[in-house]
Design an enzyme around this catalytic site. Sequence first.
Site, PDB file in Angstrom:
ATOM      1  N   TYR A  70       0.074   1.773  15.832  1.00 15.66           N
ATOM      2  CA  TYR A  70       1.356   2.388  16.161  1.00 15.66           C
ATOM      3  C   TYR A  70       1.140   3.549  17.124  1.00 15.66           C
ATOM      4  CZ  TYR A  70       2.669  -0.142  11.928  1.00 15.66           C
ATOM      5  OH  TYR A  70       2.866  -1.117  10.988  1.00 15.66           O
TER       6      TYR A  70
ATOM      7  N   LYS B 219      -1.289  -5.671  14.137  1.00 17.94           N
ATOM      8  CA  LYS B 219       0.083  -5.506  13.650  1.00 17.94           C
ATOM      9  C   LYS B 219       0.745  -4.394  14.467  1.00 17.94           C
ATOM     10  CE  LYS B 219       2.600  -3.831   9.543  1.00 17.94           C
ATOM     11  NZ  LYS B 219       2.466  -3.519   8.103  1.00 17.94           N
TER      12      LYS B 219
ATOM     13  N   ASP C 254       0.817  -1.218   0.000  1.00 19.64           N
ATOM     14  CA  ASP C 254       0.000   0.000   0.000  1.00 19.64           C
ATOM     15  C   ASP C 254       0.846   1.262   0.000  1.00 19.64           C
ATOM     16  OD1 ASP C 254       0.822  -0.890   2.605  1.00 19.64           O
ATOM     17  OD2 ASP C 254      -0.435   0.660   3.492  1.00 19.64           O
ATOM     18  N   HIS C 255       2.151   1.136  -0.218  1.00 20.82           N
ATOM     19  CA  HIS C 255       3.072   2.257  -0.059  1.00 20.82           C
ATOM     20  C   HIS C 255       2.864   3.382  -1.069  1.00 20.82           C
ATOM     21  CE1 HIS C 255       4.763  -1.253   1.850  1.00 20.82           C
ATOM     22  NE2 HIS C 255       5.694  -0.551   2.444  1.00 20.82           N
TER      23      HIS C 255
END
Length: 265
Positions: free
Chosen positions: A146, A177, A26-27
């Site tokens: 994150y 994740k 998905d970058h």
Amino acid sequence: MLIGKAVRKERIFNRNTDRTIIVPMDHGVTVGPIDGLLDMREAINNVAEGGANAVLMHKGLVRCSHRGRGRDVGLIIHLSASTTLSPFPNAKILVGSVEDALKLGADAISLHVNLGDDTERHMLEDFGRITSKATEWGMPVLAMMYARGPKIENEYDVEVVKHCARVGEEIGADVVKVNYTGDMDSFSKVVEACCIPVVIAGGPKANNARDIIQMAHDSVMAGGAGLSIGRNIFQYKQPARIVQALHGVVHLNWEVDQAMELLQD
């Protein structure tokens, strides 16, 4: 678990090991068309032939990626986006829906939440709404969790990573994740505090393959459920080969030296 969700999850996890190798692709939304993701069919062929369990991408890439041949691989549609061109790159916004993913034949969806960002409340609101909808459809949810914001001193700290994993679990993710905390002892504490599968992120481009293999080995030995690694796979000189090595570590319990033998020219 609804039977539909169980069936879909088995398409992105190895049903014999309950572990997975996911390759995010998905970058392009975040940083643009980078090396390794220019020819999407080739990129997916490489990781699929190596033994990846799933690839992850935004909905628009599916039309450029469907191969119609070769080894099958699970599909995860990513619903969150931001760009490095923005003054607020950590503020993720929804750009797709559960229904979009279903129409594309996806096996799961994913979202990205940056805890600690000024827009955290909006990302959590989106997260809660999407997990509720996903439950209705029996669609597994991968949460990329994150800690990135002004109050975060170290996003790899075990207490911070434990918090990230727990938020993902409590708001309804099926897989979470997170960053790897750097060693087996600390990462085992993250896994122990979470009742859903925990996979690790790959982080920045590594200097050498052994670092990636070692991290993968140690994370699963600590109880992790596998990997969600992007550029350290698709930008490797032989993507299929490094996936094969990681497959040995994740699914066959290989030691690091045994996996490294596959990468010797």
